[in-house]
Design a protein around this motif. Structure first.
Motif, PDB file in Angstrom:
ATOM      1  N   PHE B  52       0.801  -1.222   0.000  1.00 29.85           N
ATOM      2  CA  PHE B  52       0.000   0.000   0.000  1.00 29.85           C
ATOM      3  C   PHE B  52       0.837   1.276   0.000  1.00 29.85           C
ATOM      4  O   PHE B  52       0.563   2.197  -0.787  1.00 29.85           O
ATOM      5  N   PRO B  53       1.867   1.399   0.851  1.00 26.07           N
ATOM      6  CA  PRO B  53       2.655   2.644   0.806  1.00 26.07           C
ATOM      7  C   PRO B  53       3.251   2.924  -0.571  1.00 26.07           C
ATOM      8  O   PRO B  53       3.362   4.082  -0.978  1.00 26.07           O
ATOM      9  N   LEU B  54       3.603   1.835  -1.286  1.00 24.05           N
ATOM     10  CA  LEU B  54       4.156   2.035  -2.623  1.00 24.05           C
ATOM     11  C   LEU B  54       3.067   2.537  -3.570  1.00 24.05           C
ATOM     12  O   LEU B  54       3.288   3.440  -4.379  1.00 24.05           O
ATOM     13  N   TRP B  56       0.414   4.156  -2.657  1.00 23.85           N
ATOM     14  CA  TRP B  56       0.035   5.518  -2.293  1.00 23.85           C
ATOM     15  C   TRP B  56       1.082   6.541  -2.758  1.00 23.85           C
ATOM     16  O   TRP B  56       0.758   7.691  -3.059  1.00 23.85           O
ATOM     17  N   ASN B  57       2.331   6.091  -2.844  1.00 22.02           N
ATOM     18  CA  ASN B  57       3.373   6.948  -3.391  1.00 22.02           C
ATOM     19  C   ASN B  57       3.023   7.354  -4.825  1.00 22.02           C
ATOM     20  O   ASN B  57       3.145   8.525  -5.206  1.00 22.02           O
ATOM     21  N   LEU B 272       7.267  13.519  -3.168  1.00 21.21           N
ATOM     22  CA  LEU B 272       6.912  12.112  -3.347  1.00 21.21           C
ATOM     23  C   LEU B 272       7.133  11.652  -4.785  1.00 21.21           C
ATOM     24  O   LEU B 272       7.358  10.465  -5.027  1.00 21.21           O
ATOM     25  N   ALA B 275      10.582  10.588  -4.581  1.00 21.83           N
ATOM     26  CA  ALA B 275      10.660   9.265  -3.943  1.00 21.83           C
ATOM     27  C   ALA B 275      10.316   8.172  -4.941  1.00 21.83           C
ATOM     28  O   ALA B 275      10.958   7.120  -4.994  1.00 21.83           O
TER      29      ALA B 275
END
Lengths: 336, 304
Positions: B52-54, B56-57, B272, B275
């Protein structure tokens, strides 16, 4: 001669001992005894191992060992950034002992280390156990849980800093849904430390799980067969067969994670944003590495920073000693 | 994936060239219980948490900075990804950082693989005085944290005029203890000593032995080590952050730190996006070579 070198190795026999001394034969075959070729050849055989390992030791000497020792020397001096050294003896260390920032950073390093390492390794054990079942899509699951390992400290932390934002972050939105009030992830001590631990745990759990999985797959099957004949449940088998069998691997991951936790730097720094270097507005998540950086590069006191580095070395040696003791006691208990 | 049903732990004769890790895997794979539904539920949950964090990035990188900092945070991708990418590329020089990182990681990986293979071969198969002691020393150096050497290193590179130059990041990483140990472990089992002896008897000098015997046998392990080191060098933060500056010659991680700490205008969508630029190349590597990386990580850890 090659043979005598081999004989002198004493306690550590090579895994597969080479049967015949190669040098003399080569000499006879190629150019007769005593020729320049044989001299060259013998020199080649004798010296080449050292040539092959030289790059590592030269690099280590230049960029590891010498700086390590020089850091120790600097820690006994007052050195400004770009200035000359002035002998101070142990003053930097006694200053640290009376500095509340130092003790604060030491304690933070410890607490963040514990709350990131312990859940991380427990969850990794659980995940490895799940992945050890016969599974559809096992390759996919493995790669998916390893994906966080592909992200950098910087990228992961910047993403999580948004997710943990107090005002608009998704985590507080979720907590709001389940009726828990907004948590100040940046400025309160424990929430900030927990948030940083979550980043560390997220990045490393899958990596450790795969290491455990590989160890679990090497556990001999008859142990499980015997256990289930004795009527042990699957949970019981996990506790009494799997865990003891992979104990060396667990120790390995504990050591690696502990070393990592002692050096924690990027996560707290970037999580803190503009006050990251000081570990938050009230130093509430300043680690030893951050304090060292602040002392050295913000304050410019390199001697003081060097003293912190050597305290970290002492801590690691202490931890290593404890771990060696524990593992030896464990081995004795097991009877081998 | 097809698995053999052979469950008896037979002791096979050592066949040269075959990797023992794989043999062990096959031997024990037959015993496992089938996973129940709960296992799948938990694994799917773990997968979501991992990914999920990926995801959301990507979402955040495709919105405006204003939208990213609005509650509730966006959950679906927006339409600004290309704009953000081109801004990050041109205005905050993530493109240059990407090139720098690629150069650094490639050089570090290539040199580490080469030197680790040579040293690993020596430790695995060549007799020499002090071998056991020196190998222990190699392993011991793995525990020394970088914090202990950065202060003198910083002074050295400043004196040499290397501050903010890429060589200050490459040179200290030319070879790593982990790599030496990894290659040694592999070659101890994978390289039959008879092969080296035979080449020696034919009068081959060491470089020929390396080229014609060691490299071909070691190739799979070299590939895995290369990937692991590349990933590590790509993501390295502490020393590059000290030796390089975000506005000079940064690697991606240093550039990101500059963005995140607010040296430039803090547009969180751009941060981001940066990132994302640093993560996507490695994610692609993992997606295509994931199985090999998984194998490499486990091989390196379990044998030690």
């Amino acid at each position: 001669m090659a043979t005598s070198v081999r004989a002198e190795q004493g306690g550590t026999p090579p895994p597969a001992a080479p049967p015949s001394p190669p040098a003399p034969r080569g000499r006879r075959r190629r150019s007769g005894p005593g020729g320049w070729r044989s001299t060259l050849y013998r020199w080649d055989v004798k010296a080449i191992p050292y040539v092959f390992i030289a790059p590592f030791f030269l690099t280590f000497a230049a960029f590891g060992l010498f700086p390590l020792i020089y850091t120790g020397y600097l820690s006994l001096n007052r050195v400004e950034l770009g200035g000359t050294a002035e002998w101070k003896g142990l003053e930097n260390y006694t200053d640290l002992a009376t500095s509340e920032f130092f003790w604060n950073a030491l304690l933070n390093t410890f607490t963040i280390g514990v709350i990131s390492t312990v859940p991380q390794l427990l969850m990794a054990l659980g995940l490895a156990h799940l992945l050890n079942y016969k599974l559809r899509g096992r390759g996919f699951f493995r790669v998916a849980i390893l994906a966080p390992y592909a992200t950098s400290i910087a990228a992961a932390t910047l993403v999580f800093a948004q997710l943990f934002n107090t005002d608009y972050g998704m985590i507080n939105t979720l907590l709001d849904w389940v009726g828990i009030g907004p948590i100040d992830w940046n400025n309160s001590k424990w929430p900030a430390q927990i948030a940083i631990s979550v980043i560390v745990t997220w990045r490393w759990t899958g990596y450790n799980a795969l290491i455990y999985l590989a160890a679990m797959q090497a556990v001999p099957q008859d142990l499980y067969e015997a256990a289930s004949l004795d009527g042990a449940s699957r949970w019981r088998q996990f506790i009494s067969v799997t865990i003891p069998s992979i104990r060396p691997t667990i120790f390995f991951t504990i050591i690696v994670s502990t070393i990592g936790a002692t050096q924690l730097f990027g996560e707290p720094m970037l999580f803190g944003g503009s006050v990251g270097i000081s570990g938050g507005s009230g130093h509430q998540f300043q680690t030893l590495s951050l304090l060292m950086y602040e002392k050295g590069w913000i304050t410019g006191a390199l001697g003081s920073a060097s003293a912190i580095a050597w305290v970290m070395l002492a801590l690691l040696l202490l931890l290593g000693g404890i771990q060696a003791l524990v593992s030896r006691r464990n081995r004795k208990k097991l009877g081998d | 994936m097809a698995r053999t049903l052979d469950t008896t732990p037979t002791v096979e004769p050592k066949t040269p060239g075959e990797r023992p890790a794989r043999r062990r895997f096959r031997q024990t794979a037959g015993r496992q219980h089938h996973a129940g539904p709960l296992t799948y539920v938990l694994l799917v949950a773990a997968t979501i948490v991992s990914l999920f964090p990926l995801y959301w990035n990507v979402v955040a990188a495709s919105h405006t900075g204003d939208r990213v900092v609005q509650a509730p945070a966006p959950l679906l991708p927006g339409s600004r990804l290309l704009d953000n990418l081109s801004f990050a590329w041109d205005q905050v020089d993530m493109g240059e950082a990407l090139i720098n990182t690629t150069v650094v990681a490639s050089l570090v990986a290539a040199s580490t693989v080469l030197f680790s293979t040579l040293a690993g071969f020596a430790f695995a198969k060549l007799p020499f005085k002090g071998r056991g002691m020196l190998l222990s020393l190699v392993v011991a150096t793995m525990t020394i944290p970088p914090q202990l050497s950065v202060i003198p290193l910083y002074q050295i590179i400043t004196d040499l005029g290397w501050f903010d130059q890429l060589q200050s990041v490459v040179l200290p990483s030319l070879v790593a203890a982990f790599g030496v140990f990894f290659m040694r472990q592999f070659l101890v089992e994978a390289l039959p000593v008879e092969l080296v002896e035979a080449a020696r008897m034919d009068g081959a000098h060491s470089l020929r032995v390396i080229w014609h015997v060691v490299f071909p046998v070691a190739r799979p392990a070299m590939a895995v080590l290369g990937m692991l080191v590349f990933v590590q060098a790509w993501n390295d933060f502490f020393w590059p952050f000290i030796a390089l500056t975000p506005d000079g010659n940064p690697t991606l991680q240093v550039a990101l730190a500059g963005l995140g700490a607010g040296n430039h205008t803090v547009d969180h969508a751009i941060v981001l996006t940066g990132a994302l630029i640093s993560t996507v190349p490695l994610l692609l590597v993992f997606a295509f070579l994931g199985k090999h990386i998984v194998g490499g990580i486990t091989a390196g850890a379990v044998k030690s």
